[in-house]
Enzyme design. Sequence first.
Site, mmCIF file in Angstrom:
data_model
loop_
_atom_site.group_PDB
_atom_site.id
_atom_site.type_symbol
_atom_site.label_atom_id
_atom_site.label_comp_id
_atom_site.label_asym_id
_atom_site.label_seq_id
_atom_site.Cartn_x
_atom_site.Cartn_y
_atom_site.Cartn_z
ATOM 1 N N LEU A 1 -2.321 -1.065 8.398
ATOM 2 C CA LEU A 1 -2.637 -0.901 6.978
ATOM 3 C C LEU A 1 -3.967 -1.569 6.627
ATOM 4 O O LEU A 1 -4.267 -2.666 7.105
ATOM 5 C CB LEU A 1 -1.523 -1.534 6.138
ATOM 6 N N HIS A 2 -4.745 -0.921 5.810
ATOM 7 C CA HIS A 2 -5.977 -1.507 5.282
ATOM 8 C C HIS A 2 -6.334 -0.798 3.977
ATOM 9 O O HIS A 2 -6.075 0.382 3.815
ATOM 10 C CB HIS A 2 -7.128 -1.412 6.288
#
Length: 189
Positions: A147-148
């Site tokens: 995730l980013h």
Amino acid sequence: MVTQNEDFTPEHAESEHDFAGEPDGFGRLWTPHRMAYIEADRPSKDAGDGCPFCAAPGKDDAEGLIVHRGEHCFVVMNLFPYNPGHLLVCPSRHVPHYIDLTDAETEEFTKLTKQGIRALKAASNPAGFNLGMNQGDVAGAGVAAHLHQHIVPRWGGDMNFMPIVGQTKALPVLLEDSRQRIAASWPTD
């Protein structure tokens, strides 16, 4: 930049009329250097297996392009930025989806997003921001396994013909120069 091959002369160029269909009126900007990114191996779903977001915290800040480190999350420069100062907020833990974050990670993820915006305002005074997360390959995530969130600073007139026609961004500031400037502007709250 176009280079001239010694064997190439204008009379060897193929005419657009030699091909099927009608000319589309678009110019072409060839960017073969982007193939290294396009054809690169993508990280697996396993932590550390080629994941740039798992590797970055193990490096020093300059080498890892890290702007700020928190307890559960960190902020890193995007290696392939849309605009100068393009930041990514990442959890330290290798998880693919926002709903996989713990409450403590979610709280810090949000706090670092807000601090990133403040730091960018202090460092380069953008007129606006795009914030976003692409979750999953089909949603356009380049690194779907970790995730980013993107924080993209925007200025009036920052879009021109290059990204639209040539799918190429002209970036007037080096990544390390941006990283240093944003890190120096990072808020303490």
